[in-house]
Design a protein around this motif. Structure first.
Motif, PDB file in Angstrom:
ATOM      1  N   ARG A   7      -5.275  13.434  -3.148  1.00  0.00           N
ATOM      2  CA  ARG A   7      -5.264  12.207  -2.392  1.00  0.00           C
ATOM      3  C   ARG A   7      -5.467  12.373  -1.197  1.00  0.00           C
ATOM      4  O   ARG A   7      -4.781  12.811  -0.694  1.00  0.00           O
ATOM      5  N   ALA A  20      -5.496   8.114   1.467  1.00  0.00           N
ATOM      6  CA  ALA A  20      -4.352   7.145   0.604  1.00  0.00           C
ATOM      7  C   ALA A  20      -5.039   6.437   2.777  1.00  0.00           C
ATOM      8  O   ALA A  20      -4.113   6.596   2.960  1.00  0.00           O
ATOM      9  N   ASP A  60      -4.508   2.268   0.800  1.00  0.00           N
ATOM     10  CA  ASP A  60      -3.471   2.290   0.856  1.00  0.00           C
ATOM     11  C   ASP A  60      -3.330   0.723   1.481  1.00  0.00           C
ATOM     12  O   ASP A  60      -3.194   0.528   2.865  1.00  0.00           O
ATOM     13  N   TYR A  92       5.106   1.305   2.619  1.00  0.00           N
ATOM     14  CA  TYR A  92       4.150   2.295   1.811  1.00  0.00           C
ATOM     15  C   TYR A  92       4.705   3.218   0.729  1.00  0.00           C
ATOM     16  O   TYR A  92       4.267   3.773   0.115  1.00  0.00           O
TER      17      TYR A  92
HETATM   18  N1  GLU Z   1      -1.932   5.866   4.508  1.00  0.00           N
HETATM   19  C1  GLU Z   1      -1.138   6.896   4.667  1.00  0.00           C
HETATM   20  C2  GLU Z   1      -1.469   7.413   6.128  1.00  0.00           C
HETATM   21  O1  GLU Z   1      -2.489   7.401   6.843  1.00  0.00           O
HETATM   22  C3  GLU Z   1      -0.336   8.025   3.953  1.00  0.00           C
HETATM   23  C4  GLU Z   1      -0.329   8.882   3.745  1.00  0.00           C
HETATM   24  C5  GLU Z   1       0.375   9.509   2.915  1.00  0.00           C
HETATM   25  O2  GLU Z   1      -1.028  10.681   2.426  1.00  0.00           O
HETATM   26  O3  GLU Z   1       1.003   9.925   1.723  1.00  0.00           O
HETATM   27  O4  GLU Z   1      -0.684   7.575   7.034  1.00  0.00           O
END
Ligand code: GLU
Length: 454
Positions: A6, A8, A42, A195
């Motif tokens: 994934r 995110a 996210d 998160y």
């Molecule tokens: N939104 C998080 C970031 O951009 C995701 C991190 C992850 O891949 O777990 O740092």
């Protein structure tokens, strides 16, 4: 089990070339393994997340050639996170804390002054019912911390070195000591999730087999493995890659506007140039333009990713784009030329492509073929141009015409080299540089050429 990965992103801004690195590492890895790629917004921070950014990210990924197999929004999955939080609370692993940020800061400073690591002391676990009632009466709401398994059995106040290991698919064996970390806050005082928990719950629920992300998440991974285990979930494989930085070592923030995918697209850079730079920088592979995602997937080797920062030069997007453009066939660009009202055919594209840094540059050369040009004729060349005009061959014209004409002009005027060619080029095109006139002349035609020589 088939591979599922994934990407995110938080939809709190436009993505830039640094964000594209984890997106592509995941996408290309999944492609190579015949697996699935999930785009998971996210967006649990509902204040900062914006729909327009989510839409923008989807558009940017599409332009780059990244097509998700599944798209999810965390903001639509709160019931799952609530269930996981309840499960942890019931197991005594998620506990209420009432400290204000200022109180926590004071404690950290005190610990530092005493030469102790600034690790949270689990004061929340010692609160009596009366103290809790007092805080609640003051209007304080609790935030919730996960109790890391880093202590003597049955005594959460006696910290014990507790190593968590994983075989990182990029960096090899990694170790994090959970006793060096504070219990992570999973739920804020206003009830919103940080998160960590949603990410773990979704990784488990979506069957994510590999979490590939930036090395800034290494310490998180130790914590997250402990939470996966506390939830009885399968722990995925992890891989942490180096981060893209500018040549001076500066990181790329969301605000590095010029390197946003949006602006790179608007500048006319090629998506495969952006992808190649985002992926190959900081690896053992030379940074060269891959023509397709399949080709780029072949160039990517996790064992070749360096452990130091991936320094890159933003100018290289231009160099890689130009290389790709010079290699494009007319079939590759025909639709794009049409969309820019460039009606030129195959002969036109082969005449100009070497002089194009982007596909859109062809527009200026097409203008030169069909549009009006302001000829540049210096006073001292007037006589010479008039003589050349008289010698201009009759049509039909071919690639030989320029050679035949200039030979005749040379014979008549005695001029040669730059003194012969440059005044003709400036008169016909209004410019001192440009595509080979031997190819351009038949496209421009006799009538227009005569016009420009007057
Ligand atoms: N939104 C998080 C970031 O951009 C995701 C991190 C992850 O891949 O777990 O740092």
């Amino acid at each position: 089990m088939s591979v599922t990965v994934r990407f995110a992103p938080s939809p709190t801004g436009h993505i830039h070339i640094g964000n594209v690195r984890p997106a592509l590492f995941n996408y290309l890895f999944a492609k190579k393994q015949g697996g699935n790629f999930v785009l998971r917004y996210d967006d649990t921070d509902v204040q900062r997340s914006k729909e327009e950014y989510a839409v923008g990210i989807a558009e940017d990924l599409k332009w780059l050639g990244i097509n998700p197999d599944r798209v999810e929004k965390q903001s639509e999955r709160f019931a799952l996170y609530d269930a996981a939080a309840t499960k942890l609370k019931d197991a005594g692993l998620l506990y209420a804390c009432y400290e204000t940020p200022e109180e926590l800061e004071r404690r950290r400073n005190r610990a530092r002054a005493l030469g102790r690591p600034p690790v949270y002391d689990r004061a929340g676990l010692k609160l009596t019912d009366e103290q809790i009632a007092e805080y609640e009466a003051e209007g304080r709401k609790p935030h919730w911390r996960f109790k890391l398994p880093n202590h003597v059995e049955g005594d959460p106040f006696s910290f014990n070195r507790t190593e968590v290991h994983w075989d990182d698919v990029i960096r090899g064996r990694q170790t994090v000591d959970l006793a060096s970390l504070s219990d992570p806050v999973l739920v804020r005082a206003d009830g919103t999730y940080l998160y960590t928990l949603p990410s773990i719950v979704d990784d488990a629920d979506m069957g994510i087999t590999h979490v590939i992300r930036g090395e800034d998440h290494i310490a998180n991974t130790g914590v997250q493995i402990a939470i996966f285990q506390a939830l009885g979930a399968q722990v995925p494989e992890f891989g942490h890659h180096n981060l893209l930085t500018t040549a001076s070592g500066e990181g790329l923030s969301k605000r590095s506007g010029a390197l946003s995918i949006r602006s790179l697209r608007e500048e006319g850079y090629e998506p495969m140039a952006v992808c190649s730079l985002a992926v190959l920088t900081g690896t053992s592979h030379a940074v060269e333009p891959a023509k397709s995602m399949e080709a780029l997937a072949e160039m990517l080797d996790f064992s070749g990713i360096s452990k130091s920062a991936a320094k890159f030069d933003p100018e290289d997007v231009g160099h890689l784009t130009a290389k790709l453009v010079h290699d494009m066939s007319f079939a590759d660009v025909a639709d794009r030329l049409k969309a820019e009202d460039v009606e030129g055919d195959e002969a036109f594209w082969s005449a100009v492509k070497e002089n194009c840094s982007t596909v859109s540059d062809a527009k200026q050369w097409w203008e030169l073929v069909v549009g009006s040009v302001t000829p540049e004729i210096a006073e001292e060349d007037k006589e010479f141009i008039a003589q050349a005009k008289d010698l201009l061959p009759q049509e039909p014209w071919s690639e030989e015409t320029w050679g035949e004409w200039t030979k005749a002009v040379k014979g008549e005027t005695g001029r040669k080299g730059k003194g012969l060619f440059m005044p003709l080029r400036k008169a016909i095109t209004g410019l001192a540089h440009g595509p080979d006139l031997k190819n351009m002349l038949p496209l421009i035609g006799r009538e227009k050429t005569l016009d420009r020589l007057s």
